[in-house]
Design a protein around this motif. Structure first.
Motif, PDB file in Angstrom:
ATOM      1  N   MET A   1       0.843  -1.159   0.000  1.00 19.10           N
ATOM      2  CA  MET A   1       0.000   0.000   0.000  1.00 19.10           C
ATOM      3  C   MET A   1       0.901   1.239   0.000  1.00 19.10           C
ATOM      4  SD  MET A   1      -2.737   1.269   2.900  1.00 19.10           S
ATOM      5  CE  MET A   1      -3.996   0.136   2.378  1.00 19.10           C
ATOM      6  N   GLU A   2       0.567   2.200  -0.859  1.00 20.50           N
ATOM      7  CA  GLU A   2       1.317   3.442  -0.939  1.00 20.50           C
ATOM      8  C   GLU A   2       0.468   4.568  -0.369  1.00 20.50           C
ATOM      9  OE1 GLU A   2       3.626   4.484  -4.567  1.00 20.50           O
ATOM     10  OE2 GLU A   2       2.271   6.216  -4.579  1.00 20.50           O
ATOM     11  N   LEU A   3       1.037   5.287   0.578  1.00 22.20           N
ATOM     12  CA  LEU A   3       0.353   6.412   1.219  1.00 22.20           C
ATOM     13  C   LEU A   3       1.273   7.622   1.211  1.00 22.20           C
ATOM     14  CD1 LEU A   3      -0.985   4.540   4.368  1.00 22.20           C
ATOM     15  CD2 LEU A   3      -2.305   5.172   2.344  1.00 22.20           C
ATOM     16  N   LYS A   4       0.690   8.786   1.123  1.00 26.64           N
ATOM     17  CA  LYS A   4       1.458  10.018   1.198  1.00 26.64           C
ATOM     18  C   LYS A   4       1.204  10.625   2.576  1.00 26.64           C
ATOM     19  CE  LYS A   4       2.676  13.874  -1.716  1.00 26.64           C
ATOM     20  NZ  LYS A   4       2.327  14.587  -2.943  1.00 26.64           N
ATOM     21  N   ILE A   5       2.248  10.656   3.414  1.00 26.48           N
ATOM     22  CA  ILE A   5       2.137  11.131   4.792  1.00 26.48           C
ATOM     23  C   ILE A   5       2.969  12.402   4.932  1.00 26.48           C
ATOM     24  CG2 ILE A   5       2.504  10.560   7.215  1.00 26.48           C
ATOM     25  CD1 ILE A   5       2.397   7.581   6.320  1.00 26.48           C
ATOM     26  N   ASN A   6       2.297  13.491   5.253  1.00 25.70           N
ATOM     27  CA  ASN A   6       2.976  14.788   5.379  1.00 25.70           C
ATOM     28  C   ASN A   6       3.896  15.054   4.184  1.00 25.70           C
ATOM     29  OD1 ASN A   6       1.577  15.018   7.730  1.00 25.70           O
ATOM     30  ND2 ASN A   6       3.347  14.884   9.068  1.00 25.70           N
TER      31      ASN A   6
ATOM     32  N   GLN B   1       5.285  13.018   2.115  1.00 25.35           N
ATOM     33  CA  GLN B   1       6.305  12.013   1.814  1.00 25.35           C
ATOM     34  C   GLN B   1       5.604  10.707   1.467  1.00 25.35           C
ATOM     35  OE1 GLN B   1       8.936  11.657   5.161  1.00 25.35           O
ATOM     36  NE2 GLN B   1      10.071  13.500   4.626  1.00 25.35           N
ATOM     37  N   THR B   2       5.957  10.122   0.352  1.00 29.88           N
ATOM     38  CA  THR B   2       5.363   8.853  -0.062  1.00 29.88           C
ATOM     39  C   THR B   2       6.019   7.720   0.703  1.00 29.88           C
ATOM     40  OG1 THR B   2       4.923   9.735  -2.264  1.00 29.88           O
ATOM     41  CG2 THR B   2       4.905   7.345  -2.031  1.00 29.88           C
ATOM     42  N   LYS B   3       5.172   6.869   1.278  1.00 29.75           N
ATOM     43  CA  LYS B   3       5.668   5.714   2.035  1.00 29.75           C
ATOM     44  C   LYS B   3       4.930   4.464   1.577  1.00 29.75           C
ATOM     45  CE  LYS B   3       7.310   8.179   6.029  1.00 29.75           C
ATOM     46  NZ  LYS B   3       7.565   8.090   7.445  1.00 29.75           N
ATOM     47  N   HIS B   4       5.617   3.339   1.655  1.00 28.48           N
ATOM     48  CA  HIS B   4       5.043   2.056   1.260  1.00 28.48           C
ATOM     49  C   HIS B   4       4.902   1.158   2.487  1.00 28.48           C
ATOM     50  CE1 HIS B   4       5.547   2.921  -3.022  1.00 28.48           C
ATOM     51  NE2 HIS B   4       6.654   3.553  -2.639  1.00 28.48           N
ATOM     52  N   PHE B   5       3.781   0.448   2.558  1.00 29.50           N
ATOM     53  CA  PHE B   5       3.500  -0.452   3.675  1.00 29.50           C
ATOM     54  C   PHE B   5       3.116  -1.824   3.127  1.00 29.50           C
ATOM     55  CE2 PHE B   5       2.725   3.824   5.121  1.00 29.50           C
ATOM     56  CZ  PHE B   5       3.352   3.861   6.350  1.00 29.50           C
ATOM     57  N   ASN B   6       3.591  -2.866   3.794  1.00 30.70           N
ATOM     58  CA  ASN B   6       3.248  -4.234   3.417  1.00 30.70           C
ATOM     59  C   ASN B   6       1.957  -4.655   4.103  1.00 30.70           C
ATOM     60  OD1 ASN B   6       5.529  -4.590   1.803  1.00 30.70           O
ATOM     61  ND2 ASN B   6       6.771  -5.152   3.557  1.00 30.70           N
ATOM     62  N   ALA B   7       0.879  -4.023   3.695  1.00 33.03           N
ATOM     63  CA  ALA B   7      -0.424  -4.337   4.281  1.00 33.03           C
ATOM     64  C   ALA B   7      -1.494  -4.052   3.231  1.00 33.03           C
ATOM     65  CB  ALA B   7      -0.672  -3.496   5.514  1.00 33.03           C
ATOM     66  N   GLU B   8      -2.534  -4.854   3.263  1.00 35.00           N
ATOM     67  CA  GLU B   8      -3.653  -4.623   2.353  1.00 35.00           C
ATOM     68  C   GLU B   8      -4.579  -3.553   2.896  1.00 35.00           C
ATOM     69  OE1 GLU B   8      -5.668  -8.090   0.963  1.00 35.00           O
ATOM     70  OE2 GLU B   8      -3.801  -9.191   0.762  1.00 35.00           O
ATOM     71  N   SER B   9      -4.642  -3.445   4.218  1.00 34.11           N
ATOM     72  CA  SER B   9      -5.460  -2.397   4.826  1.00 34.11           C
ATOM     73  C   SER B   9      -4.821  -1.966   6.144  1.00 34.11           C
ATOM     74  CB  SER B   9      -6.890  -2.884   5.061  1.00 34.11           C
ATOM     75  OG  SER B   9      -6.910  -3.897   6.028  1.00 34.11           O
ATOM     76  N   LEU B  10      -4.965  -0.687   6.409  1.00 35.63           N
ATOM     77  CA  LEU B  10      -4.464  -0.095   7.647  1.00 35.63           C
ATOM     78  C   LEU B  10      -5.505   0.879   8.158  1.00 35.63           C
ATOM     79  CD1 LEU B  10      -0.782   1.073   6.891  1.00 35.63           C
ATOM     80  CD2 LEU B  10      -1.465  -0.554   8.621  1.00 35.63           C
TER      81      LEU B  10
ATOM     82  N   ILE C   1      -7.351  13.132   6.383  1.00 35.71           N
ATOM     83  CA  ILE C   1      -7.217  12.234   5.241  1.00 35.71           C
ATOM     84  C   ILE C   1      -7.832  12.942   4.048  1.00 35.71           C
ATOM     85  CG2 ILE C   1      -7.701   9.935   4.314  1.00 35.71           C
ATOM     86  CD1 ILE C   1      -6.074   9.917   6.954  1.00 35.71           C
ATOM     87  N   ASN C   2      -7.035  13.150   3.015  1.00 38.11           N
ATOM     88  CA  ASN C   2      -7.507  13.836   1.813  1.00 38.11           C
ATOM     89  C   ASN C   2      -8.219  15.146   2.158  1.00 38.11           C
ATOM     90  OD1 ASN C   2      -6.506  11.683   0.238  1.00 38.11           O
ATOM     91  ND2 ASN C   2      -8.347  10.520   0.660  1.00 38.11           N
ATOM     92  N   ASN C   3      -7.581  15.928   3.024  1.00 42.17           N
ATOM     93  CA  ASN C   3      -8.052  17.262   3.439  1.00 42.17           C
ATOM     94  C   ASN C   3      -9.304  17.248   4.306  1.00 42.17           C
ATOM     95  OD1 ASN C   3      -5.959  18.678   2.109  1.00 42.17           O
ATOM     96  ND2 ASN C   3      -7.026  18.390   0.167  1.00 42.17           N
TER      97      ASN C   3
ATOM     98  N   GLU D   1      -5.431   3.007  -0.792  1.00 44.43           N
ATOM     99  CA  GLU D   1      -4.235   3.216  -1.608  1.00 44.43           C
ATOM    100  C   GLU D   1      -4.204   4.662  -2.110  1.00 44.43           C
ATOM    101  OE1 GLU D   1      -0.734   1.885  -3.574  1.00 44.43           O
ATOM    102  OE2 GLU D   1      -2.024   0.699  -2.269  1.00 44.43           O
ATOM    103  N   THR D   2      -3.063   5.291  -2.006  1.00 43.16           N
ATOM    104  CA  THR D   2      -2.783   6.667  -2.445  1.00 43.16           C
ATOM    105  C   THR D   2      -3.485   7.754  -1.625  1.00 43.16           C
ATOM    106  OG1 THR D   2      -4.472   6.834  -4.190  1.00 43.16           O
ATOM    107  CG2 THR D   2      -2.325   5.902  -4.812  1.00 43.16           C
ATOM    108  N   ASP D   3      -4.027   7.432  -0.454  1.00 44.26           N
ATOM    109  CA  ASP D   3      -4.582   8.473   0.414  1.00 44.26           C
ATOM    110  C   ASP D   3      -3.477   9.465   0.783  1.00 44.26           C
ATOM    111  OD1 ASP D   3      -7.245   7.782   0.590  1.00 44.26           O
ATOM    112  OD2 ASP D   3      -7.048   6.723   2.498  1.00 44.26           O
ATOM    113  N   GLU D   4      -3.870  10.722   0.943  1.00 43.14           N
ATOM    114  CA  GLU D   4      -2.950  11.744   1.425  1.00 43.14           C
ATOM    115  C   GLU D   4      -3.285  12.040   2.874  1.00 43.14           C
ATOM    116  OE1 GLU D   4      -2.169  15.092  -1.035  1.00 43.14           O
ATOM    117  OE2 GLU D   4      -2.290  13.898  -2.867  1.00 43.14           O
ATOM    118  N   ILE D   5      -2.319  11.812   3.750  1.00 44.12           N
ATOM    119  CA  ILE D   5      -2.520  11.922   5.188  1.00 44.12           C
ATOM    120  C   ILE D   5      -1.688  13.084   5.720  1.00 44.12           C
ATOM    121  CG2 ILE D   5      -2.221  10.709   7.390  1.00 44.12           C
ATOM    122  CD1 ILE D   5      -2.203   8.252   5.025  1.00 44.12           C
TER     123      ILE D   5
END
Length: 68
Positions: free
Chosen positions: A1-6, A8-17, A38-40, A55-59
């Motif tokens: 899963m790819e998320l953008k946190i502050n 910065q793009t980060k990858h996590f080995n999880a299907e859901s978080l 989350i997404n403003n 996937e691809t949420d902006e946090i």
């Protein structure tokens, strides 16, 4: 899963978080005095355990600081 946190793009080995799971991974020791958007859209702390990230949420994680 790819998320953008502050912005910065980060990858996590999880299907859901959940937001809480993400915070446990990212900032396990300092979870008081923070807000999460989350997404403003701010998500209330009471919903952090049930809100599943997509996937691809902006946090945005904001931490309160003292000063003035």
């Amino acid at each position: 899963m790819e998320l953008k946190i502050n912005q910065q793009t980060k990858h996590f080995n999880a299907e859901s978080l959940s937001i809480q799971s993400l915070l446990d991974l990212e900032i396990p020791l300092k979870q008081n005095g923070i807000a999460v958007a989350i997404n403003n859209t701010v998500v209330p702390k009471i919903k952090w355990n049930e809100f599943l990230l997509q996937e691809t949420d902006e946090i945005l994680i904001i931490s309160a600081t003292q000063g003035g």
